[in-house]
Design a protein around this motif. Structure first.
Motif, mmCIF file in Angstrom:
data_model
loop_
_atom_site.group_PDB
_atom_site.id
_atom_site.type_symbol
_atom_site.label_atom_id
_atom_site.label_comp_id
_atom_site.label_asym_id
_atom_site.label_seq_id
_atom_site.Cartn_x
_atom_site.Cartn_y
_atom_site.Cartn_z
ATOM 1 N N PRO A 1 36.683 66.555 17.764
ATOM 2 C CA PRO A 1 37.794 67.302 18.385
ATOM 3 C C PRO A 1 38.899 67.494 17.347
ATOM 4 C CG PRO A 1 37.052 65.525 19.822
ATOM 5 C CD PRO A 1 36.349 65.328 18.512
ATOM 6 N N HIS A 2 39.423 68.708 17.251
ATOM 7 C CA HIS A 2 40.355 68.952 16.156
ATOM 8 C C HIS A 2 41.353 70.060 16.468
ATOM 9 C CE1 HIS A 2 36.960 71.756 15.415
ATOM 10 N NE2 HIS A 2 37.941 72.601 15.119
ATOM 11 N N ILE A 3 42.465 69.983 15.770
ATOM 12 C CA ILE A 3 43.415 71.087 15.636
ATOM 13 C C ILE A 3 43.548 71.326 14.141
ATOM 14 C CG2 ILE A 3 45.798 71.866 15.903
ATOM 15 C CD1 ILE A 3 46.031 70.116 18.372
ATOM 16 N N ILE A 4 43.186 72.510 13.701
ATOM 17 C CA ILE A 4 43.261 72.844 12.275
ATOM 18 C C ILE A 4 44.184 74.045 12.121
ATOM 19 C CG2 ILE A 4 41.980 73.647 10.263
ATOM 20 C CD1 ILE A 4 39.598 72.026 11.269
ATOM 21 N N ARG A 5 45.255 73.842 11.381
ATOM 22 C CA ARG A 5 46.274 74.876 11.234
ATOM 23 C C ARG A 5 46.134 75.596 9.907
ATOM 24 N NH1 ARG A 5 49.897 70.509 13.034
ATOM 25 N NH2 ARG A 5 49.890 70.533 15.317
ATOM 26 N N LYS A 6 46.369 76.906 9.940
ATOM 27 C CA LYS A 6 46.260 77.754 8.751
ATOM 28 C C LYS A 6 47.646 78.270 8.374
ATOM 29 C CE LYS A 6 41.698 79.306 10.332
ATOM 30 N NZ LYS A 6 40.864 80.483 10.671
ATOM 31 N N ASN A 7 47.678 79.181 7.415
ATOM 32 C CA ASN A 7 48.944 79.818 7.026
ATOM 33 C C ASN A 7 49.529 80.598 8.191
ATOM 34 O OD1 ASN A 7 48.812 78.907 4.411
ATOM 35 N ND2 ASN A 7 47.943 80.784 3.581
ATOM 36 N N ARG A 8 50.807 80.447 8.385
ATOM 37 C CA ARG A 8 51.538 81.275 9.339
ATOM 38 C C ARG A 8 52.870 81.652 8.708
ATOM 39 N NH1 ARG A 8 50.547 81.345 15.620
ATOM 40 N NH2 ARG A 8 48.353 80.816 15.654
ATOM 41 N N GLY B 1 47.234 72.866 6.777
ATOM 42 C CA GLY B 1 47.037 73.308 5.402
ATOM 43 C C GLY B 1 47.125 74.816 5.293
ATOM 44 N N SER B 2 46.486 75.344 4.274
ATOM 45 C CA SER B 2 46.495 76.786 4.018
ATOM 46 C C SER B 2 45.222 77.409 4.582
ATOM 47 C CB SER B 2 46.566 77.033 2.506
ATOM 48 O OG SER B 2 45.384 76.537 1.880
ATOM 49 N N ASP B 3 45.114 78.725 4.451
ATOM 50 C CA ASP B 3 43.881 79.400 4.863
ATOM 51 C C ASP B 3 42.685 78.871 4.076
ATOM 52 O OD1 ASP B 3 45.303 80.896 6.667
ATOM 53 O OD2 ASP B 3 45.414 82.683 5.413
ATOM 54 N N ASN B 4 42.911 78.554 2.805
ATOM 55 C CA ASN B 4 41.818 78.034 1.971
ATOM 56 C C ASN B 4 41.408 76.624 2.395
ATOM 57 O OD1 ASN B 4 41.583 80.335 0.357
ATOM 58 N ND2 ASN B 4 43.143 79.631 -1.077
ATOM 59 N N THR B 5 42.383 75.733 2.564
ATOM 60 C CA THR B 5 42.039 74.367 2.939
ATOM 61 C C THR B 5 41.486 74.298 4.354
ATOM 62 O OG1 THR B 5 44.326 73.940 3.646
ATOM 63 C CG2 THR B 5 43.733 73.336 1.386
ATOM 64 N N SER B 6 41.843 75.258 5.198
ATOM 65 C CA SER B 6 41.330 75.227 6.568
ATOM 66 C C SER B 6 39.815 75.367 6.591
ATOM 67 C CB SER B 6 41.968 76.345 7.407
ATOM 68 O OG SER B 6 41.544 77.628 6.982
ATOM 69 N N ARG B 7 39.248 76.098 5.647
ATOM 70 C CA ARG B 7 37.787 76.215 5.578
ATOM 71 C C ARG B 7 37.161 74.875 5.212
ATOM 72 N NH1 ARG B 7 39.268 81.475 3.713
ATOM 73 N NH2 ARG B 7 39.474 80.795 1.546
ATOM 74 N N TYR B 8 37.821 74.165 4.316
ATOM 75 C CA TYR B 8 37.380 72.815 3.952
ATOM 76 C C TYR B 8 37.481 71.890 5.161
ATOM 77 C CZ TYR B 8 38.043 68.128 1.910
ATOM 78 O OH TYR B 8 37.982 66.793 1.626
#
Length: 349
Positions: free
Chosen positions: A179-186, A163-170
């Motif tokens: 266990p997770h991989i959470i992707r932000k804006n790149r 997702g985005s930087d915003n959704t990554s906080r959610y």
């Protein structure tokens, strides 16, 4: 036949189907039977997402057609252990910015021996639905391994969320205990030295314009040496003026140009692309940000510090890992989003 081999055979058959569709030359009865369904999925995907033009969808299918070959899949998996006997359920929250953008995560989950619980993006459902239907039909190994969920995610052991930087906080709030991989804006950038040939700059245009700049591997910013002649860029990019035929691109271009003019920002343009000097990495559709530099070593240090914000760095003869001009949209199976080895993560569950 082992389950892994059966999965590889099924995925390879999907790749062959993609190749037959793009080439419009079916080679076997299986393709004959599935091609009309794939064509229908392609048409539906274009209705679901206006950015999914035939050119972009065909490019995505051709790319996956190359990757989903037995030798490529087998070579990729050589460095990883055999899938564990106990399958976990991995929730995959997919993006929908470019065609089949979430397929690599699904591929990793399945070949690591786990089950996929997929929350699809409404922007990219038709092609994914087709792929899952084909895989389930072609191999019993996939029959109970892939499920879709439209509501609340439940009953999962790990999460891969894009997702985005915003959704990554959610995502961090709701999934942080698993266990997770959470992707932000790149974003992706290109570093020019002034020694590039016209052919290399023309290849760079592909990195900028393909998928209309919507992918994290699309170049959204340039670093150019002081005194660089920007007319060289406009000349090299000329063949991409056809982007103006796409109404959504033109609307974005006109809107962003109006914003720049009303804000009295300085920019250069050629009628279908604006070059704007800006320190940000992410540029809006129809524009390309740039900065000038005087010291390449200092720029290298800065980009190294900003590594978590960057997906690709395009260039040549630089003291950093780079992607060749024109190759950002052609990642290998082992080039993972955000540089996080998804397969290694899945094997450790």
């Amino acid at each position: 036949m082992s389950e892994l081999i059966a999965k590889i055979n099924s995925l390879s058959a999907l790749g062959s189907l993609f190749n037959d569709y793009v080439a419009q030359t079916p080679k076997n009865n299986e393709s004959d039977a599935w091609l009309p369904q794939l064509a229908a999925a392609v048409t539906l995907s274009e209705h679901q997402n206006g950015w999914f033009t035939p050119e972009n969808v065909n490019f995505a299918l051709a790319s996956w057609g190359q990757l989903l070959q037995k030798e490529n899949l087998s070579h990729w998996l050589e460095k990883y252990p055999e899938p564990k006997a106990e399958a976990k359920t991995v929730a995959i929250i997919m993006a929908g910015n470019i065609p089949l953008v979430g397929f690599h995560d699904l591929l990793c989950v399945l070949l690591a021996g786990h089950k996929a619980l997929i929350k699809r993006s409404s922007s990219d459902m038709a092609l994914l639905n087709f792929c899952v239907g084909f895989l389930k039909d072609s191999s019993e190994a996939f029959a109970d391994s892939i499920n879709f969920v439209d509501g609340k995610l439940e009953g999962y052991d790990a999460v891969i969320a894009t997702g985005s930087d915003n959704t990554s906080r959610y995502f961090e709030y709701y999934f942080g205990k698993k266990p997770h991989i959470i992707r932000k804006n790149r974003n992706s950038v290109a570093v020019l030295t002034g020694t590039e040939t016209p052919e290399e700059l023309q290849a760079l245009a592909h990195d900028v314009f393909h998928y209309y700049g919507l992918g994290c591997r699309s170049v959204s910013k340039l670093f150019i040496p002081e005194g660089f002649d920007t007319d060289r860029l406009f000349q090299a990019f000329f063949d991409y003026q056809h982007v103006l035929k796409h109404e959504k691109y033109t609307n974005n271009y006109d809107y962003n140009k109006a914003v720049y003019l009303m804000s009295e920002f300085k920019f250069l343009e050629n009628g279908f692309l604006m070059l704007k000097e800006d320190p940000a990495y992410a540029s809006p559709i129809g524009s390309l940000f740039y900065e000038t530099y005087s010291d390449l070593d200092s720029l290298t240090e800065r980009l190294t510090l900003d590594a978590e914000k960057l997906q690709c760095i395009v260039g040549k003869d630089l003291k950093m890992d780079t992607v060749a001009f024109g190759q950002t949209q052609c990642p290998s199976l082992s080039e993972y989003a955000d540089g996080v080895d998804t397969m290694a993560f899945l094997h450790e569950l």
